[in-house]
Scaffold this active site. Structure first.
Site, PDB file in Angstrom:
ATOM      1  N   HIS A   5      -1.414   0.142  -9.770  1.00 30.76           N
ATOM      2  CA  HIS A   5      -2.057  -0.723  -8.774  1.00 30.76           C
ATOM      3  C   HIS A   5      -2.710  -1.938  -9.461  1.00 30.76           C
ATOM      4  CE1 HIS A   5      -3.906  -0.683  -4.487  1.00 30.76           C
ATOM      5  NE2 HIS A   5      -3.646  -1.905  -4.881  1.00 30.76           N
ATOM      6  N   ARG A  27       0.847  -1.177   0.000  1.00 30.22           N
ATOM      7  CA  ARG A  27       0.000   0.000   0.000  1.00 30.22           C
ATOM      8  C   ARG A  27       0.889   1.236   0.000  1.00 30.22           C
ATOM      9  NH1 ARG A  27      -3.465  -2.909  -1.370  1.00 30.22           N
ATOM     10  NH2 ARG A  27      -5.579  -3.171  -0.517  1.00 30.22           N
ATOM     11  N   GLU A  74      -4.394   7.597  -4.992  1.00 26.88           N
ATOM     12  CA  GLU A  74      -4.555   6.968  -6.298  1.00 26.88           C
ATOM     13  C   GLU A  74      -5.869   7.400  -6.933  1.00 26.88           C
ATOM     14  OE1 GLU A  74      -4.249   2.765  -5.597  1.00 26.88           O
ATOM     15  OE2 GLU A  74      -2.170   2.880  -4.919  1.00 26.88           O
TER      16      GLU A  74
END
Length: 305
Positions: A271, A223, A252
């Site tokens: 991601h 993360r 994000e």
């Protein structure tokens, strides 16, 4: 009468068929007893506005978007999808290490620009990772999959930092336990694989990054908020170590104007750790099974505590 559920994003055919077998899909979350969502942000406001909710099924292993205290207060069960994505995230992590080490994106851009007229200048040479020292922060399920690939496939020495010792994995992979700072100072490749919690937020900061050796590689597929991103940007700008591979970020999505996008010593992916069709389908199926287990008491669910 079938329980009602709301689906945040379209599912693949197989998990959708399972949904239709067991549930009535509604168009409003306010009418739903179940909520199937990728990376859901579940807070007090959402729960108060949707009083019929009984279960939220996250199509992800991480559940840092869950306000568990509020969910417990409203009697809403939270579930997630561990195990099915472990190998896929491990594959991407290894890919990022190799992309950084061998400067693959830079070489691809250089070749496409028509610069390959003869030999390649040694400024574009990368570094070996075989038989180097691997340091992993967080040796859980995904961490073990990464270690297995890099220890068995690349003969890397394994060092790790974790909340608790894993003596079985130490024996299997000849792994050595180190403190967090010792790991950063010792290893050639350092990567993070911890969940985002109050304890892990910002756990890797300037102090740790300053310990990396000049030839070291840093990779984060956990993360973004586990790392002090401003400190990471500065370290990369100053070329304090060889480079970084990042699949996750503090906020994000990031845009083209983000400082990380201006650097040539970092490889970025959006991601996509679990982003293969097979794995995403398996995650969706598990999320549906979790919902069935909670709303219909059939089977077992992966419930977050």
């Amino acid at each position: 009468m079938k329980p009602t559920i709301y689906i945040e994003r379209a599912l693949y055919d197989e998990p959708m068929a399972l949904v239709q077998q067991h549930f009535t899909v509604v168009d409003s979350l306010q009418e739903a007893e179940g909520y199937i969502v990728p990376m859901g942000k579940i807070d007090e406001a959402l729960l108060a506005a949707n009083p019929k909710l009984k279960v939220v099924s996250n199509i992800a292993v991480g559940y840092d978007g869950f306000d568990l205290e509020a969910m417990h207060k409203h009697g809403v069960v939270g579930t997630h999808t561990p195990h099915v994505l472990d190998a896929t995230v491990a594959d991407l992590t290894v890919a990022l290490i190799l992309a950084v080490a061998r400067k693959i994106p830079q070489m691809d851009e250089w070749l496409r620009a028509g610069h390959w007229q003869g030999s390649v200048a040694d400024t574009y040479f990368g570094m070996d990772i075989h038989q180097k020292k691997l340091g992993i922060v967080g040796l859980g399920r995904i961490g073990e999959q990464i270690v297995k690939r890099l220890h068995n496939g690349f003969d890397m020495e394994v060092y790790y930092y974790n909340r608790s010792r894993h003596q079985d994995l130490e024996a299997t992979y000849d792994a050595t336990y180190l403190s967090l700072n010792e790991l950063f100072a010792t290893c050639d490749v350092v990567l993070t694989m911890v969940p985002l919690t109050a304890e892990t937020t910002g756990m890797i900061g300037r102090e740790q990054l300053d310990l990396l050796q000049a030839h070291a590689i840093f990779v984060n597929t956990a993360r973004g908020l586990v790392v002090d991103e401003a400190a990471l940007v500065q370290a990369l700008q100053n070329k304090q170590f060889f480079g970084a591979g990042l699949d996750v970020f503090a906020q994000e999505p990031i845009g083209a104007d983000h400082p990380l996008c201006q650097l040539d010593n970092v490889v970025l992916t959006p991601h996509i750790g679990s982003a293969t069709e097979a794995t995403r389908k398996a995650m969706q199926l598990q999320a549906v099974r979790n919902t069935i287990a909670v709303l219909k008491q059939q089977g077992e669910a992966y419930i977050v505590k």
